[in-house]
Design an enzyme around this catalytic site. Structure first.
Site, short mmCIF file in Angstrom:
data_model
loop_
_atom_site.label_atom_id
_atom_site.label_comp_id
_atom_site.label_asym_id
_atom_site.label_seq_id
_atom_site.Cartn_x
_atom_site.Cartn_y
_atom_site.Cartn_z
N ASP A 52 1.30 1.06 -2.62
CA ASP A 52 2.08 2.02 -1.55
C ASP A 52 3.34 1.30 -1.08
OD1 ASP A 52 2.52 4.44 -0.36
OD2 ASP A 52 0.69 4.58 0.76
C1 BGC Z 1 2.57 7.19 1.37
C2 BGC Z 1 2.19 7.40 -0.22
C3 BGC Z 1 3.55 8.10 -0.74
C4 BGC Z 1 4.70 7.11 -0.75
C5 BGC Z 1 5.97 7.49 -1.56
C6 BGC Z 1 3.81 6.33 1.57
O1 BGC Z 1 4.51 6.01 2.86
O2 BGC Z 1 1.59 6.56 2.06
O3 BGC Z 1 1.57 8.44 0.02
O4 BGC Z 1 3.38 8.19 -2.02
O5 BGC Z 1 4.93 6.84 0.75
O6 BGC Z 1 6.51 8.59 -0.93
#
Ligand code: BGC
Length: 759
Positions: free
Chosen positions: A294
């Site tokens: 993530d």
């Molecule tokens: C979130 C994810 C997301 C990623 C990219 C993160 O802060 O937890 O769900 O895919 O950002 O935007």
């Protein structure tokens, strides 16, 4: 009985993996499409260590996640040097063609880039938020929304979506409950499979499909106290039976990637958790697709306190099996030196690169890197009329009739003067919800716009108690839009208090004093603790979520009865913020709940233990009756028998409608205490007035397995109670099945699809 892989010592797992045949020799993964053109092993052999690491690096297109696909000269130089494998938060067929051209024509090896974005519930045509789509209780709707999202996003040059979000969420304080399918692992598995199918279609190589990233592996939804990013500390049984099934179902459906969770599980941050990622996901489930971190979660291993330096963070994540570093640049800076100093890490790096190259091959990028950059297709598909129509149909199906005392709904076509009160009724950004990709507020038809267009006598009051009361006094019926706007749910939107805001309660009580028939349109992305809304006279409550671009028309057709609501709650609505988490599949306890205060039982003393509206709840403008639950056989062998469970259901009212027939199970005596109910089948059935249809579910013995103390899925001998009805608290019929013998099963029961049919 095999020991649980989580308990197998990590060195043994790593040794087993490193001695396994090279990836290319292990055969083609389920998602791959045959493509003989490129020899990935040969390509890998030509790569420098720096080029290998480049494939693991994901950078953002713009600053602070703002979309910007036109990169700076310095960024383009990184692409030319082969130091980037993928970009996120970029879009647009034309600018991404140019970026792809630089990668394939101006880098030494010409390896195409991957372009990713969070395309969660629509790209330009925004559908209801995922929790609302789950309220349709129809996986076909989830698949259709994902299909259209993929069609639009792929036309804008994207290859990869960070969806579906399949985190089971049982604590509505957690703002990310809006992004998933709610509290139940069986319903969540069905929705996960549907979305993977919708995004990925029949072939990743088709130009109108996206690679899915099922997220956030493995128990992000169990964050303590509902606080986003907080750790989860749950038993292995809860992990396996409740949180992992949708991920397991997505693996079986062929998800081409997963994303790790930010949080820790049992004190080990998931992004560095080798037992979970390399042990359970890769080794036990045999998963060989891409694993992406993530956002900066590799770097966050330092803040978690399991790595002292970025070098240690890189090693932990690589050893755990994380292939792609989303934006933290830890891999970019650290992995080359680590791999050159240690052949075991070089082998892990090679594996990661091969997985990424395979994904690029499966997407057809080596065959034609520009197939996603057709500007004519891009212009034609965005917000196409048929996409809007589907957004409206799914929005109508997501609406849940929570209360309808005095049969306030549906409104008569000549309902007279309507007072429409509350700013949410005209809040276009809120209709789009969390993760709106390229959705635009001006695309939204709000409740106010749709109601004013449909009905002559509407007075709208956004705010101000006096004006609202004056409108209510002058009206024949009051529609009050209450709940939460889009900014109250989503990432980092955790709240300790999840009741209606004080001003909304005051407004509600004052409007009630006026004494007009009342319809509350309850919006928001989480179950709210709103006990004020139940038990009223002459008041209806519509669970209206955040319904996307066609919010208003879907609500108006429901208010006036052109749509008979049939959505059902995918998550429990509590009576109080302090009464969470509370899911329907409770364990029984030695002192089962009893509301008699003279007894000491498993309940609260200050309020009823039963929720406000339970899982599976939802009313209709018609009524339904059930016949007997029958089984085609009374006994099945544990090692592979199947049983077909049937129940007739009749529309006993005067309007056409749809019932969601729900099948639950309970294992009354087992080696471990079992939930009082577990969903094992559901089917949404349209019925004309007076019509009877029989719904049948075919289950295998594996659907009754439990995670045994020995650390394996066991189908145990003895009775299984089966229950069918229209909600988890409305069981209409029961039957008992006997399982003969015992058997070790290979998969979580909630992740296994159940076939159903309607005669
Ligand atoms: C979130 C994810 C997301 C990623 C990219 C993160 O802060 O937890 O769900 O895919 O950002 O935007």
């Amino acid at each position: 009985m095999p020991p649980s892989p989580l308990k197998v010592a990590l060195p043994a797992i790593l040794a087993a993996l490193l001695s396994a045949p090279p990836l290319a020799a292990q055969g083609t993964p389920a998602t791959a499409t045959a493509s003989a053109e490129i020899d990935l092993e040969a390509l890998l052999a030509r790569m420098t260590t720096a080029e290998k690491v480049g494939q693991l690096v994901q950078r953002m297109g713009g600053r602070q996640r703002a979309l910007n696909s036109r990169l700076t000269p310095e960024e383009l130089d990184l692409v030319r040097a082969g130091k980037v494998g993928s970009f996120l938060h970029v879009a647009g067929a034309e600018p991404l063609r140019e970026l792809q051209r630089v990668a394939v024509e101006e880098s030494r090896l010409g390896i195409p880039l991957l372009f990713a974005m969070d395309v969660v519930h629509g790209y330009r045509t925004i559908f209801p938020v995922p929790l609302a789509i789950a309220a349709t209780w129809d996986p076909a709707d989830a698949e259709s929304a994902a299909r259209i999202a993929a069609r639009e996003a792929s036309a804008a040059g994207l290859h990869w979506t960070f969806a579906p979000m399949v985190d089971v969420a049982r604590d509505p304080r957690w703002g990310r409950i809006v992004e998933g399918a709610g509290e139940d692992p069986f319903l969540g598995s069905a929705m996960a499979v549907a979305q993977v199918r919708g995004f990925q279609g029949a072939s990743l190589a088709a130009p109108d499909t996206l690679m899915a990233a099922t997220k956030h592996f493995g128990a992000y939804g169990a964050a303590e106290g509902g606080r986003d990013y907080a750790g989860a500390d749950i038993s292995e049984r809860t992990l396996r039976e409740t949180y992992l099934p949708p991920f397991e179902a997505a693996a079986a459906a062929g998800t081409a990637s997963y994303m790790t969770a930010f949080n820790a599980l049992g004190g080990v941050p998931v992004t560095g958790n080798a037992a979970l990622l390399r042990g359970l996901l890769r080794y036990e489930w045999g998963y060989d697709g891409v694993l992406v971190s993530d956002w900066r979660s590799i770097d966050e291993l330092i803040a978690h306190g399991v790595a002292g330096t970025r070098t240690e963070a890189a090693r932990l994540a690589l050893e755990a099996g994380v292939d792609i570093d989303m934006v933290s640049d830890v891999y970019a800076e650290e992995v080359a030196a680590l791999a050159e100093a240690d052949p075991a890490l070089m082998a892990l790096l090679d594996e990661a690169v091969l997985r990424i190259l395979r994904a690029k091959r499966d997407l057809g990028l080596f065959a034609d890197p520009f197939q996603y950059h057709d500007t004519a297709r891009e212009a034609a598909v965005m917000l196409a009329a048929e996409h809007r129509a589907e957004a409206r149909r799914i929005a109508e199906r997501a609406i849940v009739l929570l209360e309808n005392s005095g049969k306030v709904l549906p409104l008569a076509k000549d309902a007279g003067k309507i007072a429409l009160i509350g700013a949410l009724a005209d809040d276009a950004p809120s209709a789009l919800g969390s993760w709106k990709a390229r959705g635009l507020p001006e695309d939204v038809v709000t409740l106010r716009a749709a109601l004013e267009a449909a009905h002559p006598g509407v007075t709208y009051v956004a705010e101000g108690v006096d004006a609202a009361l004056a409108a209510a006094i002058a009206a024949d019926v009051v529609i009050l839009a209450l709940g939460e706007d889009f900014d109250r749910t989503g990432e980092a939107r955790s709240f300790a208090e999840i009741g209606l805001p004080r001003e909304q309660k005051e407004l509600l009580f004052k409007v009630l004093e006026v004494g007009k028939p009342l319809v509350v349109v309850l919006m928001g992305g989480r179950p709210l603790a709103a006990p004020e809304l139940s038990g009223l006279d002459e008041a209806a409550v519509l669970g209206a979520w955040l319904l996307g671009v066609e919010s208003g028309p879907a609500l108006v057709s429901t208010l006036f009865g052109d749509n008979n609501p049939a959505g059902r709650l995918p998550a429990t609505f509590p009576r109080a913020s302090g009464a969470v988490p509370f899911a329907y599949d409770q364990l029984p306890s030695g002192r089962p709940a009893d509301e008699d205060l003279a007894n000491d039982t498993v309940r609260w003393r200050d309020q009823p233990t039963l929720p406000l509206w339970p899982f599976g709840h939802g009313l209709s403008y018609t009524t339904f009756g059930y016949g007997e639950l029958t089984l085609d056989r009374a006994n099945i062998p544990a090692n592979g028998g199947t049983v077909t469970v049937s129940i007739p259901v009749t529309n006993t009212g005067e309007r056409p409608g749809e019932e969601v027939v729900q099948l639950y199970m309970r294992d009354p005596v087992a080696s471990v205490s079992r939930p009082v109910k577990q969903l094992r089948g559901f089917r949404r059935v349209p019925l004309q007035p007076g019509e009877t249809r029989t719904v049948s579910f075919t289950l295998s013995a594996a659907h009754f397995a439990l995670w045994a103390q020995a650390g394996a899925w066991m189908v145990e001998p003895g009775a299984i109670e089966l229950m069918a009805g229209g909600a988890s608290d409305r069981i209409e019929a029961r039957a008992t099945l006997t399982i003969e013998g015992e058997h070790v099963s290979d998969r979580s029961p909630a992740s296994i699809p159940v076939e159903s049919s309607v005669d």
